[in-house]
Design a protein around this motif. Structure first.
Motif, PDB file in Angstrom:
ATOM      1  N   UNK A  22     -18.742   9.424  -9.230  1.00 40.09           N
ATOM      2  CA  UNK A  22     -17.261   9.369  -9.363  1.00 40.09           C
ATOM      3  C   UNK A  22     -16.201   9.017  -9.029  1.00 40.09           C
TER       4      UNK A  22
ATOM      5  N   UNK B 263       0.746  -1.396  -0.016  1.00 39.59           N
ATOM      6  CA  UNK B 263      -0.044  -0.180  -0.045  1.00 39.59           C
ATOM      7  C   UNK B 263       0.885   1.324  -0.065  1.00 39.59           C
TER       8      UNK B 263
ATOM      9  N   UNK C 293     -16.306  -7.992 -12.461  1.00 40.57           N
ATOM     10  CA  UNK C 293     -16.176  -8.727 -13.881  1.00 40.57           C
ATOM     11  C   UNK C 293     -16.773  -9.797 -13.666  1.00 40.57           C
TER      12      UNK C 293
ATOM     13  N   UNK D  44     -33.266  -0.747 -14.198  1.00 42.15           N
ATOM     14  CA  UNK D  44     -31.947  -1.363 -13.887  1.00 42.15           C
ATOM     15  C   UNK D  44     -30.916   0.354 -13.837  1.00 42.15           C
TER      16      UNK D  44
ATOM     17  N   UNK E 280      -8.512   2.991  -1.683  1.00 36.92           N
ATOM     18  CA  UNK E 280      -9.033   1.781  -2.794  1.00 36.92           C
ATOM     19  C   UNK E 280      -8.383   0.527  -1.523  1.00 36.92           C
ATOM     20  N   UNK E 281      -7.446   0.753  -1.266  1.00 41.48           N
ATOM     21  CA  UNK E 281      -6.706  -0.744  -0.147  1.00 41.48           C
ATOM     22  C   UNK E 281      -7.093  -0.910   0.614  1.00 41.48           C
TER      23      UNK E 281
ATOM     24  N   UNK F  65      -5.025  -5.235 -10.095  1.00 40.05           N
ATOM     25  CA  UNK F  65      -5.842  -4.941 -11.173  1.00 40.05           C
ATOM     26  C   UNK F  65      -5.493  -3.243 -11.358  1.00 40.05           C
TER      27      UNK F  65
ATOM     28  N   UNK G 199     -11.549  -6.039  -8.624  1.00 38.88           N
ATOM     29  CA  UNK G 199     -12.453  -6.060  -9.721  1.00 38.88           C
ATOM     30  C   UNK G 199     -12.996  -7.553  -9.606  1.00 38.88           C
ATOM     31  N   UNK G 200     -12.756  -8.405  -9.095  1.00 38.78           N
ATOM     32  CA  UNK G 200     -13.341  -9.789  -9.666  1.00 38.78           C
ATOM     33  C   UNK G 200     -14.695  -9.809  -9.516  1.00 38.78           C
TER      34      UNK G 200
ATOM     35  N   UNK H 179     -23.805   2.469  -6.687  1.00 32.88           N
ATOM     36  CA  UNK H 179     -23.047   3.582  -6.549  1.00 32.88           C
ATOM     37  C   UNK H 179     -23.512   4.446  -5.119  1.00 32.88           C
TER      38      UNK H 179
ATOM     39  N   UNK I 230     -28.403   0.882 -10.536  1.00 29.25           N
ATOM     40  CA  UNK I 230     -26.461   0.821 -10.662  1.00 29.25           C
ATOM     41  C   UNK I 230     -26.377   2.416  -9.666  1.00 29.25           C
TER      42      UNK I 230
END
Lengths: 316, 476
Positions: B457, A137, B10, B188, B466-467, A162, B6-7, B196, B192
């Protein structure tokens, strides 16, 4: 008229109407991301002081003969001015708080792309090669250099599977850095002098009794970090840079052996590189020389820098 | 598989695209297979445990429906014992064993029962409760037994709510698997939007606050009372955003595919008393306990002491449901105590409010009630978050003095924390009190609406963590 007809036709097909709107939405996001991201990039590299500036300086601007790599203990323990006085070589401390050996390797790659320093000192910590997810990180501080420094990419991408995808965004490299960038561009920040050639002085003394420094003994080792350490040594050897690896002192009653330091010593010995282990160095175990257990204060840093500079002199 | 990965992104894209591409009669297979994959992404072997309880409950449902008289109850009990046994073995065995050891040690004896070296299957308490609600409803005659094994399995395993709820009822969810869901633009888009919002709450608020909360709570000895006070308030928002984000994403994902899941949160920190808080917080669990435990015990239609006992017992078990640790049990019991105390002290409080004239200023009265409720809930959160009971008492002792400096590792990170709470407060406040007024996010102008969501966004990209780790409620 034509637009109305198109919208009417699209509305009749739920799916295509949705896809069109989604594309327009993503276009909007792309425009915002591109413009805000590039604005942040501009101001990030425009900074003239602070930690981010120091990182940019280390990677893109250093031209000194002697460079010091490491984490906070490097920043706080090595005074470049003392090395300059004793060795007559220009010096700079490129250490960064909380950074692992992977970070040092990335910075070294950035430096070697431009020039070859004469001497490099790498400060190694206890538990340096421990497997900790946080170590990756911390590499986020290198994200702003991903676009312009291809030599660092393989290390930056270690952050996650990613990461490449995330880096499609122009804003992402500057995630959580907005305020720091803003402050870094103010006049107030320019007047602040946190560092002297990368050295950050800690001024107060440790006022408590000396305790046993506690750290885990049997921890999992991270092979990527060990490999980064080996690569660091090899890169220096290849460029014929004199490399000195040092474990600077800790304020502790107990004498200890740490797996990372032992591995570090073994690899250094194999590669014929000097390794100075001051982790159990008794003359420096004095609370008046410390800020806290792992960090020397400015007095301690002065003494220690003299000590290391003398060792470099002996070796020349 | 984490929603904030991300997994999952997808996975969601592929499953949803396939869902609308294939014929309705094959969709249950797709959903079941994808749910299995979703669950197996954590620890694959644990799908067997889920499989065993599914088989037991499936046949129990049919047997309950076909049986008569006392036999019905026997089949229900068999099903409940099977579900509770799984929970006991995987979630409570080591906890009970630990406490037994402590007792034995008190008598100078050693405990001969070995510890089980097992990991708690993700979301076990959630899908166990959902499975139990099925057999209970079939027993009560409110739901016909599901004859289609695949559809029943899907009811337990439907991936959006499999590991952290909302805990659905068969009457609401089962029939939806038989309905054909078309590709509807507005539904839909609504789904979404919810997803978000979920990401905003999780990445910008919850995970940001978690950095501070973890730094303080994981070092109980070293931080000041003031730091703990701030960390506790932050934790209140962290856990709300973390869990409600999961619910929003789950509801949104299901909505995209045409499924309607129950609302799980309704701005709980605007509650004016603890009872109202529990009507707004984790609604699917609160109503589960109300429908299947509280009312079964007699609810409030019994003598007052029995009623209080019922309330306390329900919250005690609710605490235990959350985790095999005394901290959760104390947290649950404390909430039960709040409700009992609120009932006992109600006349006295009314008189006091009238005496000081608080009832004459409704706005002030409402503010005081909201703040007092929030502080009570925060106090209970200390036990929920503390690593152990000893830490919880150290923290309470420190907070009671409010001494010492505020821990600030990095001023800009603290500012992000405060701004994220501020943003959340503005959004929730508007939704609570100004529902019909002008809103950027619901503007009739397409451009304004889209710029608003695009900005969301951008805010996530700028300030999101993000971690960050997994959702807190996964561990339950």
């Amino acid at each position: 008229m034509i637009l109305d007809k198109l919208i009417f036709t699209l509305r009749k097909s739920n799916f295509w109407f949705f896809i069109t709107k989604l594309c327009l939405f993503f276009l909007l996001v792309f425009i915002l991301d591109f413009s805000i991201g590039n604005t942040l990039r501009y101001f990030y590299f425009k900074q003239e002081s602070g930690l981010q500036y120091q990182a940019t300086y280390a990677i893109e601007k250093t031209k000194e003969d002697l460079l010091i790599f490491g984490s906070s203990r490097a920043c706080n323990h090595y005074m470049p001015t003392i090395f300059e006085e004793k060795l007559g070589l220009s010096s700079y401390n490129v250490g960064r708080y909380g950074s692992p050996v992977l970070y040092h390797l990335a910075v070294l790659k950035g430096v070697l792309k431009r020039y070859t320093p004469k001497i490099i000192i790498l400060d190694l910590n206890l538990q340096e090669f421990e497997k900790i997810d946080d170590s990756y990180d911390v590499l986020s501080s290198l994200l702003p250099y991903y676009k312009t420094h291809p030599e660092m990419r393989s290390i930056i991408l270690m952050r996650g599977k990613y990461e490449r995808l995330k880096l499609l965004s122009n804003i992402y490299p500057f995630n959580s850095e907005l305020l720091t960038i803003a402050i870094g561009n103010t006049e107030i920040n320019k007047r602040r002098h946190d560092d002297v050639k990368g050295f950050i002085a800690l001024r107060d003394n440790w006022k408590f009794p000396i305790k046993n420094y506690s750290f885990p003994q049997n921890y999992a080792l991270d092979s990527k970090k060990i490999n980064a350490y080996k690569t660091f040594i090899n890169a220096c050897k290849k460029q014929k840079i004199k490399l000195l690896i040092v474990c600077s002192p800790y304020l502790s009653k107990n004498r200890f052996k740490d797996s990372s330091i032992e591995i570090g010593k073994q690899i250094a010995k194999k590669e014929n590189i000097s390794f100075l282990d001051y982790s159990n160095y008794i003359p420096l175990i004095n609370p008046n020389l410390y800020h806290d257990n792992p960090h020397l204060n400015v007095e301690g840093a002065r003494m220690f820098s003299n000590l290391v500079a003398d060792e470099v002199l002996k070796d020349r | 598989m984490l929603f904030n990965s991300f997994h999952f992104l997808f996975f969601f894209l592929i499953v949803t695209s396939l869902y609308f591409t294939i014929s309705h009669k094959w969709r249950w297979i797709l959903l079941l297979a994808s749910s299995c994959y979703f669950y197996m992404a954590f620890v694959p072997i644990y799908i067997l445990i889920l499989g065993i309880t599914i088989v037991i409950d499936y046949f129990a449902g049919i047997c309950i429906e076909n049986a008569k008289g006392k036999q019905r109850k026997v089949f229900l009990i068999v099903s409940l014992i099977a579900n509770i046994s799984v929970l006991c073995i995987f979630k409570y065995f080591n906890f009970l064993n630990d406490n037994f050891s402590f007792l034995m040690h008190g008598f100078g004896l050693s405990n001969p029962i070995p510890y089980l070296s097992i990991l708690l299957p993700i979301g076990l308490s959630f899908h166990t409760f959902q499975a139990m609600s099925y057999t209970i409803e079939v027993y009560r005659g409110n739901q016909k037994a599901e004859k289609h094994f695949g559809v029943y399995s899907l009811y337990v395993m439907f991936y959006p709510q499999l590991v952290a709820g909302p805990i659905e009822r068969p009457q609401n969810l089962l029939h939806q698997f038989r309905e054909k869901h078309n590709f509807e633009y507005f539904r839909i888009v609504e789904g979404l939007k919810l997803i978000l919002w979920g990401f905003f709450k999780k990445l910008v608020v919850a995970d940001r606050l978690a950095l501070y909360v973890n730094a303080v709570y994981n070092n109980a000895e070293h931080h000041s009372g003031f730091s703990f006070f701030v960390a506790t308030v932050f934790f209140a928002f962290q856990i709300y955003c973390d869990f409600s984000a999961y619910s929003d994403i789950a509801i949104g994902v299901a909505k995209v595919m045409g499924f309607h899941l129950m609302t799980n949160f309704n701005r709980p920190y605007f509650a004016r008393n603890v009872a109202e808080f529990w009507k707004r917080w984790h609604i699917s669990l609160s109503t589960w306990f109300k429908d299947y435990l509280y009312i079964s015990l007699g609810g409030n239609k019994v003598s007052i002491p029995k009623w209080y006992f019922n309330l306390f017992l329900v919250f005690f078990i609710s605490g235990l449901w959350h985790g095999a640790n005394w901290t959760y049990i104390i947290w649950g019991a404390l909430n039960g105590f709040y409700l009992i105390f609120a009932n006992i002290s109600s006349p006295a409080r009314e008189k006091f409010n009238a005496f000081i004239g608080l009832n004459n200023i409704p706005v002030l009265s409402r503010c005081v009630q909201i703040i007092v409720t929030f502080m009570l809930i925060c106090f209970a959160w200390i036990f929920f978050r503390a690593n152990n009971v000893d830490d919880a008492f150290i923290i309470i002792k420190k907070i009671s003095t409010l001494n010492g400096p505020l821990f600030i590792e990095n001023p800009s990170k603290m500012i992000y924390c405060l701004v994220s709470i501020g943003l959340l407060f503005i959004i929730e406040y508007k939704r609570e009190y100004y529902k019909g007024n002008v809103s950027f996010f619901n503007s009739k102008n397409w451009i304004i609406r889209n710029i608003s969501y695009a900005s969301l966004v951008i805010i996530i990209l700028l300030f999101g963590v993000f971690d960050g780790g997994q959702f807190i409620y996964f561990q339950f």
